[in-house]
Scaffold this motif. Structure first.
Motif, PDB file in Angstrom:
ATOM      1  N   LEU A 115       0.834  -1.207   0.000  1.00  0.00           N
ATOM      2  CA  LEU A 115       0.000   0.000   0.000  1.00  0.00           C
ATOM      3  C   LEU A 115       0.866   1.252   0.000  1.00  0.00           C
ATOM      4  O   LEU A 115       0.545   2.253  -0.656  1.00  0.00           O
ATOM      5  N   ALA A 116       1.979   1.214   0.742  1.00  0.00           N
ATOM      6  CA  ALA A 116       2.881   2.365   0.784  1.00  0.00           C
ATOM      7  C   ALA A 116       3.531   2.596  -0.570  1.00  0.00           C
ATOM      8  O   ALA A 116       3.661   3.742  -1.026  1.00  0.00           O
ATOM      9  N   GLU A 117       3.942   1.530  -1.231  1.00  0.00           N
ATOM     10  CA  GLU A 117       4.567   1.667  -2.552  1.00  0.00           C
ATOM     11  C   GLU A 117       3.592   2.265  -3.562  1.00  0.00           C
ATOM     12  O   GLU A 117       3.997   3.013  -4.461  1.00  0.00           O
ATOM     13  N   ALA A 118       2.327   1.970  -3.388  1.00  0.00           N
ATOM     14  CA  ALA A 118       1.301   2.532  -4.270  1.00  0.00           C
ATOM     15  C   ALA A 118       0.929   3.954  -3.897  1.00  0.00           C
ATOM     16  O   ALA A 118       0.106   4.585  -4.576  1.00  0.00           O
ATOM     17  N   GLY A 119       1.516   4.491  -2.817  1.00  0.00           N
ATOM     18  CA  GLY A 119       1.235   5.857  -2.380  1.00  0.00           C
ATOM     19  C   GLY A 119      -0.054   6.000  -1.600  1.00  0.00           C
ATOM     20  O   GLY A 119      -0.471   7.122  -1.302  1.00  0.00           O
ATOM     21  N   LEU A 120      -0.660   4.896  -1.209  1.00  0.00           N
ATOM     22  CA  LEU A 120      -1.960   4.956  -0.543  1.00  0.00           C
ATOM     23  C   LEU A 120      -1.855   5.251   0.942  1.00  0.00           C
ATOM     24  O   LEU A 120      -2.870   5.512   1.596  1.00  0.00           O
ATOM     25  N   LEU A 121      -0.636   5.199   1.493  1.00  0.00           N
ATOM     26  CA  LEU A 121      -0.447   5.498   2.913  1.00  0.00           C
ATOM     27  C   LEU A 121       0.179   6.873   3.141  1.00  0.00           C
ATOM     28  O   LEU A 121       0.403   7.259   4.285  1.00  0.00           O
ATOM     29  N   ASP A 122       0.468   7.606   2.090  1.00  0.00           N
ATOM     30  CA  ASP A 122       1.076   8.930   2.249  1.00  0.00           C
ATOM     31  C   ASP A 122       0.182   9.827   3.093  1.00  0.00           C
ATOM     32  O   ASP A 122      -1.022   9.975   2.824  1.00  0.00           O
ATOM     33  N   GLY A 123       0.761  10.416   4.134  1.00  0.00           N
ATOM     34  CA  GLY A 123       0.018  11.326   4.996  1.00  0.00           C
ATOM     35  C   GLY A 123      -0.935  10.634   5.944  1.00  0.00           C
ATOM     36  O   GLY A 123      -1.727  11.299   6.620  1.00  0.00           O
ATOM     37  N   ARG A 124      -0.866   9.320   6.025  1.00  0.00           N
ATOM     38  CA  ARG A 124      -1.772   8.571   6.900  1.00  0.00           C
ATOM     39  C   ARG A 124      -0.988   7.886   8.018  1.00  0.00           C
ATOM     40  O   ARG A 124       0.179   7.577   7.871  1.00  0.00           O
ATOM     41  N   ARG A 125      -1.673   7.615   9.113  1.00  0.00           N
ATOM     42  CA  ARG A 125      -1.110   6.752  10.139  1.00  0.00           C
ATOM     43  C   ARG A 125      -1.279   5.311   9.679  1.00  0.00           C
ATOM     44  O   ARG A 125      -2.325   4.935   9.144  1.00  0.00           O
ATOM     45  N   ALA A 126      -0.265   4.505   9.879  1.00  0.00           N
ATOM     46  CA  ALA A 126      -0.312   3.105   9.453  1.00  0.00           C
ATOM     47  C   ALA A 126       0.569   2.280  10.370  1.00  0.00           C
ATOM     48  O   ALA A 126       1.393   2.814  11.110  1.00  0.00           O
ATOM     49  N   THR A 127       0.400   0.973  10.295  1.00  0.00           N
ATOM     50  CA  THR A 127       1.226   0.082  11.098  1.00  0.00           C
ATOM     51  C   THR A 127       1.530  -1.186  10.330  1.00  0.00           C
ATOM     52  O   THR A 127       0.979  -1.437   9.251  1.00  0.00           O
ATOM     53  N   ALA A 128       2.420  -1.983  10.887  1.00  0.00           N
ATOM     54  CA  ALA A 128       2.800  -3.287  10.357  1.00  0.00           C
ATOM     55  C   ALA A 128       3.364  -4.073  11.529  1.00  0.00           C
ATOM     56  O   ALA A 128       3.354  -3.599  12.665  1.00  0.00           O
ATOM     57  N   HIS A 129       3.852  -5.278  11.275  1.00  0.00           N
ATOM     58  CA  HIS A 129       4.499  -6.032  12.341  1.00  0.00           C
ATOM     59  C   HIS A 129       5.621  -5.185  12.930  1.00  0.00           C
ATOM     60  O   HIS A 129       6.376  -4.537  12.201  1.00  0.00           O
TER      61      HIS A 129
END
Length: 329
Positions: A115-129
């Motif tokens: 999702l980050a590579e697609a630019g869909l997380l830009d400016g958003r809070r996100a998490t992963a392992h």
């Protein structure tokens, strides 16, 4: 759901793959009819077994992501995370197209990298392992990476931490779509908690200690069972046989929230569940959840969820319970 590596799927990635299949792939007509229509969409057409002796053959391709209501990326190949190997460009393009077409985008564990590579997380809070959040933040500086949460619900884009947190997020999606009663019944069939988080609109922090401070669990469980009482930090600290300062410090270290934040998250969660599954008046729900008057309940719903209690209840028109709080059969 995207299957990013059809040949030689590592055995440890099967967990993330199986979670959406278990939650969304098996019809549950007695809970909701129609149920979800899950389709596995592959990035290629692998026909050979990989070194692990595992391969997945999918009927659908990446073009089928466009038009989906929800797109889930459960993980990406390890070399794309550990070695920086590029993701398949056709996958990145397909994710962008699906999002632009109106799909809700979801990642589990390392799926956030796609999702980050697609630019869909830009400016958003996100998490992963948590083992990969530092890499995610370094590689995608426009993403606000939060390593302390089980999952992040940012409306049309949701991300989760690894392994069991992916199950938390999938049950949260069922709760959002079909209501608390359905999510609770499904979780019971899976022999897991219906929801560990408190249900914040933007992100959900861990509401209970995990592993490193089990001593807090009994008092927090007691607090959840007595949310209708006017609980204070001093009350909880006394029950935990700690000073208020020590209790404050240990709870914040274990959950990422202050005691008052934790209590508010629990009260909101209780109020949401009662609104979704009972016909109780708003005034009574305010009392049972410990949020007080109807006006106070409305204030917190508007502030934290962006909707009034009445508006929230109308969004869940499914089975209600009796005014005594028992589900109808």
């Amino acid at each position: 759901m995207v299957v990013t590596e059809e040949i030689g799927v590592p055995s440890w990635d099967l967990y993330e793959l199986s979670i959406p299949c278990t939650v969304f792939g098996k019809p549950q007509p007695d809970l909701a009819d129609p149920w979800y229509d899950l389709r596995l969409c592959g990035t290629g057409g692998g026909a050979e077994d990989g070194p692990q002796g595992l391969s997945l053959r999918t009927r659908y391709g990446l073009d089928d992501l466009v038009g989906a209501d929800t797109v889930i990326v459960p993980s990406v190949p390890d070399p794309c995370v550990e070695e920086g190997r590029p993701l398949p460009p056709e996958l990145v393009t397909a994710l962008r197209r699906a999002y632009e077409a109106g799909a809700r985008m979801v990642s589990l564990c390392t799926g956030a990298f796609a999702l980050a590579e697609a630019g869909l997380l830009d400016g958003r809070r996100a998490t992963a392992h948590w083992m990969h959040t530092a890499q995610l933040a370094e590689r995608y500086p426009k993403v606000d990476v939060d390593a302390s949460v089980l999952y992040v619900d940012d409306g049309d884009v949701l991300t989760s931490a690894g392994l069991t947190a992916g199950l938390d997020l999938c049950l949260h999606l069922v709760r959002r779509d079909l209501g608390a009663h359905v999510a609770n019944q499904l979780a019971r069939r899976m022999v897991v908690p219906a929801h560990r988080p408190g249900g914040q609109a933007q992100f959900i922090e861990q509401p209970v200690p995990l592993g490193d401070d089990e001593g807090l669990a009994p008092v927090l469980e007691w607090a959840r069972e007595h949310l209708d009482r006017p609980l204070t930090v001093a009350d909880l600290a006394r029950r935990a046989a700690m000073s208020p300062r020590t209790f404050y410090r240990r709870l914040q270290a274990a959950t990422g929230a202050t005691p008052l934040q934790w209590l508010l998250h629990q009260r909101l969660g209780r109020a949401r569940s009662l609104l979704e599954s009972t016909d109780l008046p708003v005034e009574r729900i305010g009392e049972l959840s410990g949020l007080g008057t109807a006006n106070n309940l409305r204030h917190h719903f508007l502030k934290h969820l962006g909707v009034s209690p009445g508006g929230y209840r109308r969004a869940f028109p499914g089975a209600r319970a009796t005014r005594e709080g028992r589900p109808r059969t």
